[in-house]
Every structure is written in structure tokens, then in C-alpha cells.
Scaffold this motif. Structure first.
Motif, PDB file in Angstrom:
ATOM      1  N   GLN A   1       0.839  -1.191   0.000  1.00 32.20           N
ATOM      2  CA  GLN A   1       0.000   0.000   0.000  1.00 32.20           C
ATOM      3  C   GLN A   1       0.882   1.252   0.000  1.00 32.20           C
ATOM      4  OE1 GLN A   1      -2.928  -0.436   3.039  1.00 32.20           O
ATOM      5  NE2 GLN A   1      -3.624   1.643   2.727  1.00 32.20           N
TER       6      GLN A   1
ATOM      7  N   LEU B   1       2.242   6.598  -6.811  1.00 35.57           N
ATOM      8  CA  LEU B   1       1.237   7.546  -7.278  1.00 35.57           C
ATOM      9  C   LEU B   1       1.751   8.976  -7.193  1.00 35.57           C
ATOM     10  CD1 LEU B   1      -1.853   5.913  -5.620  1.00 35.57           C
ATOM     11  CD2 LEU B   1      -1.456   6.146  -8.051  1.00 35.57           C
TER      12      LEU B   1
ATOM     13  N   GLU C   1       3.948   9.680 -10.085  1.00 43.37           N
ATOM     14  CA  GLU C   1       3.202   9.856 -11.332  1.00 43.37           C
ATOM     15  C   GLU C   1       2.586  11.240 -11.409  1.00 43.37           C
ATOM     16  OE1 GLU C   1       0.492   6.865 -12.931  1.00 43.37           O
ATOM     17  OE2 GLU C   1       1.358   5.526 -11.453  1.00 43.37           O
ATOM     18  N   ASP C   2       2.138  11.736 -10.263  1.00 41.73           N
ATOM     19  CA  ASP C   2       1.454  13.018 -10.247  1.00 41.73           C
ATOM     20  C   ASP C   2       2.335  14.146 -10.754  1.00 41.73           C
ATOM     21  OD1 ASP C   2      -0.985  12.291  -9.449  1.00 41.73           O
ATOM     22  OD2 ASP C   2      -0.519  12.355  -7.319  1.00 41.73           O
TER      23      ASP C   2
ATOM     24  N   THR D   1     -10.751  19.048 -17.350  1.00 38.52           N
ATOM     25  CA  THR D   1      -9.837  18.069 -16.748  1.00 38.52           C
ATOM     26  C   THR D   1      -9.562  18.323 -15.269  1.00 38.52           C
ATOM     27  OG1 THR D   1      -7.886  19.340 -17.377  1.00 38.52           O
ATOM     28  CG2 THR D   1      -8.654  17.668 -18.939  1.00 38.52           C
ATOM     29  N   GLN D   2      -9.813  19.542 -14.801  1.00 35.79           N
ATOM     30  CA  GLN D   2      -9.402  19.858 -13.436  1.00 35.79           C
ATOM     31  C   GLN D   2     -10.560  20.156 -12.490  1.00 35.79           C
ATOM     32  OE1 GLN D   2      -6.195  19.513 -12.595  1.00 35.79           O
ATOM     33  NE2 GLN D   2      -5.778  18.971 -14.714  1.00 35.79           N
ATOM     34  N   THR D   3     -11.796  20.147 -12.983  1.00 35.64           N
ATOM     35  CA  THR D   3     -12.915  20.453 -12.089  1.00 35.64           C
ATOM     36  C   THR D   3     -13.919  19.300 -12.066  1.00 35.64           C
ATOM     37  OG1 THR D   3     -14.432  21.434 -13.696  1.00 35.64           O
ATOM     38  CG2 THR D   3     -12.717  22.887 -12.819  1.00 35.64           C
ATOM     39  N   ALA D   4     -14.739  19.305 -11.027  1.00 33.09           N
ATOM     40  CA  ALA D   4     -15.778  18.279 -10.892  1.00 33.09           C
ATOM     41  C   ALA D   4     -16.774  18.376 -12.052  1.00 33.09           C
ATOM     42  CB  ALA D   4     -16.502  18.439  -9.562  1.00 33.09           C
TER      43      ALA D   4
ATOM     44  N   VAL E   1     -15.439  16.322 -14.943  1.00 30.70           N
ATOM     45  CA  VAL E   1     -15.590  14.881 -14.728  1.00 30.70           C
ATOM     46  C   VAL E   1     -17.034  14.473 -14.986  1.00 30.70           C
ATOM     47  CG1 VAL E   1     -15.431  13.021 -13.057  1.00 30.70           C
ATOM     48  CG2 VAL E   1     -13.724  14.828 -13.043  1.00 30.70           C
ATOM     49  N   ARG E   2     -17.968  15.332 -14.564  1.00 31.67           N
ATOM     50  CA  ARG E   2     -19.384  14.992 -14.713  1.00 31.67           C
ATOM     51  C   ARG E   2     -19.827  15.079 -16.172  1.00 31.67           C
ATOM     52  NH1 ARG E   2     -21.637  17.605  -9.074  1.00 31.67           N
ATOM     53  NH2 ARG E   2     -20.199  16.390  -7.792  1.00 31.67           N
TER      54      ARG E   2
ATOM     55  N   ALA F   1     -18.720  11.876 -17.577  1.00 32.00           N
ATOM     56  CA  ALA F   1     -19.525  10.769 -17.036  1.00 32.00           C
ATOM     57  C   ALA F   1     -20.906  10.736 -17.691  1.00 32.00           C
ATOM     58  CB  ALA F   1     -19.660  10.903 -15.521  1.00 32.00           C
TER      59      ALA F   1
ATOM     60  N   ALA G   1     -25.298   5.427 -15.090  1.00 35.53           N
ATOM     61  CA  ALA G   1     -24.391   5.317 -13.945  1.00 35.53           C
ATOM     62  C   ALA G   1     -24.200   6.685 -13.300  1.00 35.53           C
ATOM     63  CB  ALA G   1     -23.047   4.742 -14.392  1.00 35.53           C
TER      64      ALA G   1
ATOM     65  N   THR H   1     -25.123   7.819  -9.301  1.00 35.28           N
ATOM     66  CA  THR H   1     -24.211   8.361  -8.306  1.00 35.28           C
ATOM     67  C   THR H   1     -24.706   9.694  -7.760  1.00 35.28           C
ATOM     68  OG1 THR H   1     -22.884   9.616  -9.869  1.00 35.28           O
ATOM     69  CG2 THR H   1     -22.222   7.339  -9.480  1.00 35.28           C
TER      70      THR H   1
ATOM     71  N   GLN I   1     -11.589  -2.266 -26.241  1.00 33.98           N
ATOM     72  CA  GLN I   1     -11.564  -2.129 -24.794  1.00 33.98           C
ATOM     73  C   GLN I   1     -12.863  -2.586 -24.143  1.00 33.98           C
ATOM     74  OE1 GLN I   1     -10.403   1.934 -24.207  1.00 33.98           O
ATOM     75  NE2 GLN I   1      -8.251   1.409 -24.300  1.00 33.98           N
TER      76      GLN I   1
ATOM     77  N   LEU J   1     -13.995   6.692 -17.754  1.00 32.40           N
ATOM     78  CA  LEU J   1     -13.313   7.353 -16.641  1.00 32.40           C
ATOM     79  C   LEU J   1     -12.401   6.351 -15.947  1.00 32.40           C
ATOM     80  CD1 LEU J   1     -16.182   9.481 -15.033  1.00 32.40           C
ATOM     81  CD2 LEU J   1     -14.662  10.035 -16.924  1.00 32.40           C
TER      82      LEU J   1
ATOM     83  N   GLU K   1     -16.646  14.509  -5.778  1.00 31.55           N
ATOM     84  CA  GLU K   1     -15.272  14.917  -6.023  1.00 31.55           C
ATOM     85  C   GLU K   1     -14.770  15.848  -4.912  1.00 31.55           C
ATOM     86  OE1 GLU K   1     -17.811  15.348  -8.085  1.00 31.55           O
ATOM     87  OE2 GLU K   1     -17.452  14.066  -9.821  1.00 31.55           O
TER      88      GLU K   1
ATOM     89  N   ARG L   1     -12.091  26.078  -8.404  1.00 34.26           N
ATOM     90  CA  ARG L   1     -12.793  24.782  -8.404  1.00 34.26           C
ATOM     91  C   ARG L   1     -11.872  23.625  -8.765  1.00 34.26           C
ATOM     92  NH1 ARG L   1     -17.099  26.642  -5.992  1.00 34.26           N
ATOM     93  NH2 ARG L   1     -18.531  25.093  -6.808  1.00 34.26           N
TER      94      ARG L   1
ATOM     95  N   LEU M   1      -9.821  20.332  -8.705  1.00 35.96           N
ATOM     96  CA  LEU M   1      -9.948  19.045  -8.032  1.00 35.96           C
ATOM     97  C   LEU M   1      -8.658  18.708  -7.299  1.00 35.96           C
ATOM     98  CD1 LEU M   1     -11.643  16.941 -10.829  1.00 35.96           C
ATOM     99  CD2 LEU M   1     -12.694  17.701  -8.701  1.00 35.96           C
TER     100      LEU M   1
ATOM    101  N   LYS N   1      -6.751  16.020  -7.100  1.00 35.20           N
ATOM    102  CA  LYS N   1      -6.534  14.684  -7.679  1.00 35.20           C
ATOM    103  C   LYS N   1      -5.593  13.814  -6.835  1.00 35.20           C
ATOM    104  CE  LYS N   1      -7.613  15.832 -12.447  1.00 35.20           C
ATOM    105  NZ  LYS N   1      -7.153  15.803 -13.850  1.00 35.20           N
TER     106      LYS N   1
ATOM    107  N   ARG O   1      -5.064   4.697 -11.959  1.00 31.50           N
ATOM    108  CA  ARG O   1      -5.373   5.586 -13.081  1.00 31.50           C
ATOM    109  C   ARG O   1      -5.912   4.835 -14.286  1.00 31.50           C
ATOM    110  NH1 ARG O   1      -1.929  10.292 -13.969  1.00 31.50           N
ATOM    111  NH2 ARG O   1      -1.005  10.906 -12.007  1.00 31.50           N
TER     112      ARG O   1
ATOM    113  N   ASP P   1     -12.677   0.821 -18.638  1.00 26.93           N
ATOM    114  CA  ASP P   1     -12.912  -0.071 -19.779  1.00 26.93           C
ATOM    115  C   ASP P   1     -11.717  -0.972 -20.089  1.00 26.93           C
ATOM    116  OD1 ASP P   1     -11.205   1.643 -21.068  1.00 26.93           O
ATOM    117  OD2 ASP P   1     -12.715   2.510 -22.385  1.00 26.93           O
TER     118      ASP P   1
ATOM    119  N   ARG Q   1     -16.755   1.608  -4.648  1.00 28.17           N
ATOM    120  CA  ARG Q   1     -17.394   2.924  -4.616  1.00 28.17           C
ATOM    121  C   ARG Q   1     -18.436   3.015  -3.514  1.00 28.17           C
ATOM    122  NH1 ARG Q   1     -19.489   7.062  -7.156  1.00 28.17           N
ATOM    123  NH2 ARG Q   1     -21.536   6.719  -6.304  1.00 28.17           N
TER     124      ARG Q   1
END
Lengths: 332, 256
Positions: free
Chosen positions: A3, A10, A13-14, A197-200, A203-204, A207, A214, A218, A330, B96, B107, B119, B121, B123, B145, B149, B163
């Protein structure tokens, strides 16, 4: 133990994050295609590779490229916007008409209002009434194409305001003009890229385009996200209208009649999936440049411009085929 | 012994026109257990689960969470009370990555001006959180990461379970979580369900798969004609008996 190791991995990588993201597989393909085209035209023609021509290519890409940024947002939600060119044209003729009174700033705001109202219309029909975006925006396209001509009585308005054509000007560096329009295009790409890429919210958006069921499970308010996408795209279209007035200082109700399809072409060549959830605005910027580079380069090489359409068409099919291949491989 | 009941329902009733989907139904989920809910198609199990997760508002009856009466008017109400659900259809967004899926709709933003104004994130924090969550549940993936899929069906469902387990504070409900999976992947998910219980969350498992139910459940709620007609334990009742009660071939009083 593992862990901890994972956590360390991680963190490492960041640090490589932003560069990695820019070179992600989705933009790598379009970027390679752009570089290849530039190299080929630079090698085969004398007039392609010079600062003046490259500046011209950027300027020629700006209007469709900006429309394509808004288009990208819509396509990421698995939608499509056939009305974006018509919204931009209607906004530009409204601006052109109102600007004849001299209140150019008010005219520009009215153009923004036109875009927002029409974006709201598209968004409500798609989100609230769950109508297919293709049909909704096809209908809006048809209505607006007629509306722009009825509004102007099929006349065009010459634009003589320095403010409204300001985006065609800009600082000259080493004899080459970098227009404010090009800078605005790049700035909008950066802002939207950050938001995606940087805000919620971003992401939404992905999604909702990827798996709306899905996303809803959520707790994401899918309709609200869709509406926000159509409204944000509308603001982008208003900027495109301003840029169009700078490129050609005439508000013409019958102009830019293929800008909607051209914007979709740029999005698709830029690697964004028509099925939603995959892609981004940096790819779209590259996609718009590829289309212009092909047109410009083939002209410089003395080849009939019809071949540019052939080349663009082939690229679109390749881009869709690659997307299809990636998705089916995929999603077993 | 009522104190160790986490989620309880008494007299739940729900009509759809003339159809009685829930008929004075009782339900008890104890702390630290896996409670399976079985029943024939149309017996009303899904209406029961919907009532417990807020997707359906019952006409009558009472639901108590740790002894406190609760009213769920929406799925959001139940989620706020700490009840999370895994659905049969894979509830993940394949484009994702794992972290984005785990934090979807929840988030985390950066501290300070980056978060409030821009705003942005957080990460790194979300990646750490999801790496910890995957490790806690023993789910092995190459990278946090990875896009979903690129995962197998079992791993995808594992992400959906992770989740839900990450956000549930009271109860985890799983509605046919293995229905779309092969044998090996089903076993992975069953181990994961046990892991969730070991980590302290009681689990409600709705399943048609009797061997699975008898393998992992501590108790089995048998649903028939809109109500609970029996609760059995896998060690004391055979699969054949449970199915007989479920289908009405045998009365619950006749169980040994």
C-alpha cells in the motif's frame, strides 16, 4: 507494505501529470498527423513554412476552431450540435444591425444574449424533454437559417466598428501578426481544457456522455449538466461570432453555411468520440489546424482545392475508425 | 436484542393499482451480517429494496435505522442516511478511470483559493483515497489511473462495490451484483462482499443464485407474495427447502 509503495508510486506519477495529460493517447494521434502534414508541406513547397503563412493558417482556423470548442462540449455528452454555425450567424447579423446605431458594445452583448437564448432552447429540448440532439439542432438550424435572412431581408451589414473587428488585429512580432482572435481561441481552449480536466464539472460532463445511467445513480444531476454544456457552448459561439466579424467585416446572413459540419470535422479529427465521454478541447484545436493546414498546404503545392476535401474526408473516416477500434477492443 | 438491528422495517405496504407489491412486509438487517433476500420473480423483492433505498415511498409501514424512524422520499435521502446500493447493470463509467469512478458525484476540491475560486480538483488526495480503498478491499489492479474499460467485468463490478463501500456508513445493498458475471468473476465479487462485511458494514444481497446465497449469507430472508414468510440460516436449512418455501411448495412451519 504494498500500500505504501503504491502511494509513493502515485505521488511520482502526479509530478509528471500535466505533460502526461497533454501527450495522452487522445491528442497524440492528431498531433502526430498535424506534425506530419506540416513536415510534408514544408518539404514539398517553398512557400508553406514561413511565419507569415503559419500566422495565416492560425487566423484561417479561428472561427471554425472556436465553434468546434463548443461543439466538443456537446459531443462529449454524446450529443451533436448542427445549429452552432447558424447560431453564430444569427448573432453576427444581430450585432451588425444593432451596431449601425453606434452602440457597438451593446450590440455585442445582444449577440451574446442571442447565443444564450438559443443555447438554452437547445439545452432545454435535449435535457428536459430528452429529445435527440441531432433532431433538435437540425430543427433549430433550419429555423435559424431562415430567421437570419428574414431578419436582415437577405442583406448583409458592413462592419466598420474598430471594436467589433478588433479580434483581427494584434501585436506584430518579427513582422508577423498574432491576432487577438487567435489568442482568444487559444485562451478559450485553455479555460475549457482546465474546466474539463481539473474540475468536478468536467468529470461529470465526461460521465454523463459516457454512461448517463451510472452518472444518475451516483447522484449527478444529468439534466443540469447537459443544460450547462449547451449554455457554455453558446457563450463560446458568441466569441466565434465576434471573431467572424473580425475575419470578414461583414455580417452576412448566408455566410458560414457549412461551419457546423466543419466544426464537427475538427472535433472528430481531433480525437473526440462521437459516442461521448472521450476526447477533449486540445485535440479539437489540433483538429481544426489540421483541416486548415491541408487546405493551405495543398494550395501552396498547386493542387486543386477539391483534393483538400478528399483528404479531409479520408481523415474523418480514419479518425472515426480509430475511435471505433479503440472502443470495441476495450469494451469486450 | 433489538439494539444490534441496523435496518428494520415493519408493516411495509405498497399498492400499484390493484396489484399489491408489498403486503405488510417486515425486514431486519443485523449489524455485521450478510443478509440474502430471495424470492420468485414478482414476489416483490425489488419493491422492498426500492422502499429501503428511497426509490419507492411505501403507502404504509415504518423503517428504522439503528432504532430511529426514518422516511426516505428519494434515493438521495437514503444515501444521506448512509445506505448505498450496487446495481445489477454495471454502475460505472468506462471512459473514466478508477479514481474518477470512486469519487464520481463526490469529487474533492483543493483547499484554499484553488478550490473555492478555481474549483480545482484535489486529484492527488483522491488517488490516495482510492488506492487505500482498493487495498482495504483487496482489489488488485495495475494502476488506480486505469480506465475502467480496460478492466474485466469482475473488476468493474469490484470498482462499483468499492465505490459503494467507500461512501456507505450504515448499509450496503447489492441488487444482483453477479448476474452479469462468469463463475470466476462471481467468486471474486463474493469474496469482496465478505470483505465488506469484515470491514464492518452489513450487507443486503439480493440474488437468484442459490449456491452463491448459501455460500456467503449469514441469514436468508425469503420473500413470497409481497411479504417475508421466513428467515432461515444456511447451516440449518437446505437449498431445496429454501426454494420450496420460496415457491410455495412447502410451508415455512414445516421447516425442520
Amino acid at each position: 507494505m504494498t500500500q505504501l509503495d503504491d502511494a509513493v508510486l502515485l505521488e511520482k506519477e502526479d509530478r509528471a501529470g500535466p505533460l502526461r495529460a497533454a501527450l495522452s493517447s487522445q491528442t497524440a494521434g492528431p498531433l502526430a498527423a498535424l506534425v506530419l502534414a506540416v513536415v510534408i508541406f514544408s518539404a514539398t513547397t517553398d512557400s508553406f513554412l514561413n511565419a507569415g503563412n503559419l500566422s495565416l493558417i492560425a487566423q484561417q482556423s479561428v472561427v471554425v476552431g472556436t465553434l468546434a470548442l463548443g461543439q466538443t462540449l456537446v459531443i462529449l455528452t454524446a450529443g451533436i450540435d448542427l445549429s452552432n454555425g447558424a447560431i453564430m450567424v444569427l448573432a453576427s447579423v444581430v450585432i451588425g444591425n444593432l451596431a449601425t446605431d453606434g452602440n457597438v458594445f451593446g450590440a455585442l452583448l445582444a449577440g451574446l444574449a442571442v447565443c444564450l437564448v438559443l443555447g438554452l432552447l437547445n439545452g432545454v429540448l435535449v435535457a428536459q424533454f430528452s429529445l435527440p440532439p441531432f433532431i433538435v439542432t437540425l430543427g433549430v438550424l433550419s429555423v435559424l437559417t431562415a430567421a437570419a435572412r428574414l431578419y436582415t431581408d437577405s442583406q448583409s451589414y458592413p462592419i466598420d466598428s474598430a471594436f467589433l473587428t478588433a479580434l483581427n488585429g494584434g501585436p506584430t512580432v518579427g513582422g508577423v501578426t498574432i491576432t487577438y482572435g487567435v489568442l482568444l481561441w487559444i485562451g478559450l481552449t485553455a479555460i475549457l481544457g482546465y474546466a474539463l480536466t481539473q474540475t468536478a464539472w468536467g468529470v461529470r460532463v465526461y460521465a454523463v456522455g459516457d454512461n448517463p445511467r451510472a452518472a444518475a445513480l451516483t447522484g449527478i444531476k444529468v439534466k443540469r449538466v447537459l443544460l450547462s454544456v449547451y449554455l457554455t457552448a453558446a457563450v463560446v459561439y458568441a466569441f466565434a461570432a465576434w471573431q467572424a466579424l473580425g475575419r470578414t467585416p461583414t455580417a452576412d446572413p448566408s455566410g458560414y453555411s457549412t461551419a457546423n459540419l466543419d466544426s464537427i470535422t475538427a472535433v472528430v479529427i481531433g480525437g473526440t468520440s462521437l459516442f461521448g465521454g472521450r476526447g477533449g478541447v486540445v485535440g479539437t484545436l489540433i483538429g481544426a489546424l489540421i483541416v486548415t493546414v491541408l487546405a493551405n498546404g495543398l494550395t501552396q503545392a498547386g493542387i486543386d482545392s477539391l483534393y483538400q476535401q478528399v483528404a479531409t474526408g479520408i481523415l474523418v473516416v480514419i479518425a472515426v475508425a480509430v475511435d471505433h477500434f479503440v472502443r470495441t477492443r476495450q469494451t469486450r | 436484542m433489538t439494539t444490534d438491528v441496523v435496518l428494520q422495517a415493519r408493516g411495509l405496504t405498497k399498492h400499484y393499482g390493484h396489484v399489491v407489491a408489498l403486503d405488510n412486509c417486515d425486514f431486519d438487517l443485523r449489524a455485521g451480517e450478510i443478509l440474502a433476500v430471495i424470492g420468485d420473480n414478482g414476489a416483490g423483492k425489488s419493491t422492498l429494496i426500492k422502499a429501503l433505498t428511497g426509490a419507492v415511498v411505501p403507502d404504509a409501514g415504518e423503517i428504522r435505522l439503528r432504532g430511529e424512524p426514518v422516511t426516505f422520499r428519494s434515493a438521495l435521502d437514503a444515501r444521506r442516511a448512509g445506505i448505498e446500493t450496487v446495481y445489477q447493470e454495471l454502475g460505472v463509467a468506462p471512459a473514466l478511470d478508477i479514481t474518477q469512478n470512486l469519487y464520481l458525484g463526490r469529487e474533492q476540491r483543493r483547499k484554499g483559493i484553488l478550490g473555492t475560486v478555481f474549483r480545482k480538483l484535489d486529484k492527488p488526495a483522491m488517488r490516495r483515497g482510492s488506492a487505500r480503498q482498493m487495498a482495504d478491499l483487496g482489489i488488485r489492479v495495475q494502476s488506480i489511473r486505469q480506465k475502467v474499460d480496460t478492466l474485466s467485468g469482475g473488476q468493474r463490478q469490484a470498482v462499483a462495490v468499492a465505490r459503494v463501500a467507500a461512501w456507505a456508513t450504515s448499509v450496503v445493498i447489492m441488487d444482483e451484483p453477479t448476474a452479469a458475471l462468469g463463475v470466476r468473476e462471481t467468486n471474486q465479487v463474493l469474496r469482496l462482499i465478505e470483505r465488506v462485511r469484515e470491514n464492518g458494514l452489513p450487507v443486503v444481497l439480493i440474488s437468484h443464485n442459490m449456491p452463491n446465497v448459501f455460500e456467503v449469507a449469514d441469514r436468508i430472508h425469503i420473500h413470497r407474495l409481497g411479504r417475508r414468510i421466513a428467515v432461515v440460516e444456511p447451516g440449518r436449512t437446505t437449498m431445496e427447502e429454501a426454494v420450496a418455501v420460496m415457491t410455495g411448495a412447502k410451508q415455512p412451519e414445516d421447516l425442520a
